[in-house]
Design an enzyme around this catalytic site. Sequence first.
Site, short mmCIF file in Angstrom:
data_model
loop_
_atom_site.label_atom_id
_atom_site.label_comp_id
_atom_site.label_asym_id
_atom_site.label_seq_id
_atom_site.Cartn_x
_atom_site.Cartn_y
_atom_site.Cartn_z
N GLY A 15 7.20 28.04 43.27
CA GLY A 15 7.28 29.38 43.86
C GLY A 15 5.89 29.89 44.19
O GLY A 15 4.96 29.66 43.45
N VAL A 27 -11.44 27.02 45.37
CA VAL A 27 -11.55 25.56 45.22
C VAL A 27 -12.39 24.99 46.37
O VAL A 27 -13.32 24.20 46.16
CB VAL A 27 -10.15 24.90 45.16
N ARG A 76 9.30 22.51 47.10
CA ARG A 76 9.78 21.76 45.95
C ARG A 76 10.12 20.37 46.48
O ARG A 76 10.70 20.23 47.55
CB ARG A 76 10.99 22.44 45.33
N ASP A 107 4.92 25.50 35.60
CA ASP A 107 5.01 24.39 34.64
C ASP A 107 5.69 23.15 35.22
O ASP A 107 5.35 22.03 34.85
CB ASP A 107 5.66 24.84 33.33
N GLY A 108 6.61 23.33 36.17
CA GLY A 108 7.24 22.17 36.81
C GLY A 108 6.19 21.37 37.58
O GLY A 108 6.13 20.14 37.48
N THR A 130 1.97 31.77 39.19
CA THR A 130 3.37 32.22 39.14
C THR A 130 3.36 33.68 38.71
O THR A 130 2.53 34.07 37.89
CB THR A 130 4.21 31.36 38.15
N ILE A 131 4.30 34.46 39.25
CA ILE A 131 4.27 35.88 38.90
C ILE A 131 4.84 36.15 37.50
O ILE A 131 4.65 37.22 36.95
CB ILE A 131 5.02 36.77 39.93
N ASP A 132 5.57 35.15 36.95
CA ASP A 132 6.31 35.41 35.70
C ASP A 132 5.45 35.49 34.44
O ASP A 132 5.91 35.95 33.40
CB ASP A 132 7.37 34.32 35.48
N ASP A 134 4.60 33.10 32.52
CA ASP A 134 5.33 32.35 31.48
C ASP A 134 4.65 31.03 31.13
O ASP A 134 5.30 30.08 30.75
CB ASP A 134 6.78 32.11 31.94
N ARG A 176 13.55 35.22 34.42
CA ARG A 176 14.77 34.57 33.94
C ARG A 176 14.67 34.22 32.46
O ARG A 176 15.62 34.34 31.72
CB ARG A 176 15.02 33.28 34.75
N GLU A 192 13.58 54.45 30.57
CA GLU A 192 14.25 54.90 29.34
C GLU A 192 14.62 53.69 28.48
O GLU A 192 14.59 53.75 27.26
CB GLU A 192 15.52 55.69 29.67
P1 ATP Z 1 7.85 28.17 39.46
O1 ATP Z 1 7.31 28.69 38.15
O2 ATP Z 1 7.62 29.08 40.58
O3 ATP Z 1 9.27 27.66 39.37
P2 ATP Z 1 7.08 25.44 39.23
O4 ATP Z 1 5.81 24.71 39.47
O5 ATP Z 1 7.58 25.44 37.81
O6 ATP Z 1 6.93 26.89 39.82
P3 ATP Z 1 9.25 23.64 40.03
O7 ATP Z 1 10.20 23.76 41.14
O8 ATP Z 1 9.77 23.53 38.64
O9 ATP Z 1 8.22 24.85 40.20
O10 ATP Z 1 8.33 22.34 40.28
C1 ATP Z 1 7.66 22.16 41.52
C2 ATP Z 1 7.67 20.70 41.91
O11 ATP Z 1 7.00 19.92 40.88
C3 ATP Z 1 9.06 20.06 42.01
O12 ATP Z 1 9.68 20.32 43.24
C4 ATP Z 1 8.72 18.58 41.85
O13 ATP Z 1 8.25 18.04 43.06
C5 ATP Z 1 7.56 18.62 40.84
N1 ATP Z 1 8.12 18.33 39.51
C6 ATP Z 1 8.69 19.19 38.64
N2 ATP Z 1 9.13 18.55 37.54
C7 ATP Z 1 8.85 17.24 37.72
C8 ATP Z 1 9.06 16.06 36.97
N3 ATP Z 1 9.67 16.07 35.78
N4 ATP Z 1 8.62 14.88 37.49
C9 ATP Z 1 7.99 14.84 38.68
N5 ATP Z 1 7.78 15.92 39.45
C10 ATP Z 1 8.19 17.10 38.99
#
Ligand code: ATP
Length: 328
Positions: A15, A27, A76, A107-108, A130-132, A134, A176, A192
């Site tokens: 995101g 960078v 993604r 984190d993804g 990320t805005i969350d 988290d 979430r 409130e």
């Molecule tokens: P947000 O917090 O906004 O969701 P995010 O970085 O956590 O951001 P994700 O959609 O979870 O967003 O991950 C982004 C991309 O990272 C995924 O589309 C994928 O390409 C890659 N990715 C996530 N998890 C894995 C994994 N287990 N193995 C390989 N690539 C991954």
Amino acid sequence: MPNKINKLAVLTSGGDSPGMNAAIRSVVRTCAYHDVECVGVYRGYEGLIEGDFKQMDARSVRGIINKGGTILKSARSEEFRTKEGRQKAYQKLVDNNIDGLVVIGGDGSFTGALIFNNEFGFPVMGIPGTIDNDIFGTSHTLGFDTALNTVVDAIDKIRDTASSHNRLFFIEVMGRDVGHIALNTGIAGGAEEILIPEEDLGLDRLVDSLNRSRTSGKTSSIVIVAEGDKIGKNIFELKEYVDENMEGYDVRVSVLGHMQRGGSPSCFDRVLASRMGVKAVETLLEGKTNYMVGLIANKMELTPLDKAIKGKTKINLELLRVSDIMSI
Ligand code: ATP
């Protein structure tokens, strides 16, 4: 001695969040400062697999520090989750003589970067965008502060109409799994009640609390609801419940949605992004890999990516107490 780094790549993934452009700029300019080439990767891991690269220099990032979103686009990528996809990405990096990768995302995105490093030994560095808010290992993620300001501005506007009509407003904000946005904006917007994923207030207590507010002389009320709150009803069901169980309330619902991700980054996020970009590049140049840069006690610190991914952020209990006292 670590291998000398001559060329770095930067991408934004997952995101988008305000401040990502300021981080890209940082960078790119830190690379220029250290005489290192820099390449921007379009559309996150998707563009990495396809080799959708653009050479960037200090001047190519002019005029973006104040822009929301990300000029490199975000995506993604399902293919990057596969070994074959990551192999293609690695080959593109090698073909372009790139020695290290800065990943701006959540984190993804960091999980993907870590797996990539474990498979190919390719140096990676994370910037939490990320805005969350988290992500473990930083008090603030990029975009969190801007999102707070955007939400508070919206609450203020809704408050104007709520108090003109003696209304009760449920306002849904992002979060979430974590209630950082809800808790902070709820306090700042004079809510409130604040419903967050970390705490189950319970429907009865919510109704009691709203009744107490009214008997204490309040003529309008605002309840901030995080997307993942534990009550187990969505914001429209909450409205229905209050309609059925409380008399004399004109209840309205507002879901703030994606507007929370947009907008020009705050001063705080621009400074944070600039600091994180410098730290990320200079850490790679020192030969280190698999870290996330973060803000801890107002210093730039490194957290190993695996810890940043697994660690959980905690809600600030003092803020919970402050919000309770303020809503008397
Ligand atoms: P947000 O917090 O906004 O969701 P995010 O970085 O956590 O951001 P994700 O959609 O979870 O967003 O991950 C982004 C991309 O990272 C995924 O589309 C994928 O390409 C890659 N990715 C996530 N998890 C894995 C994994 N287990 N193995 C390989 N690539 C991954």
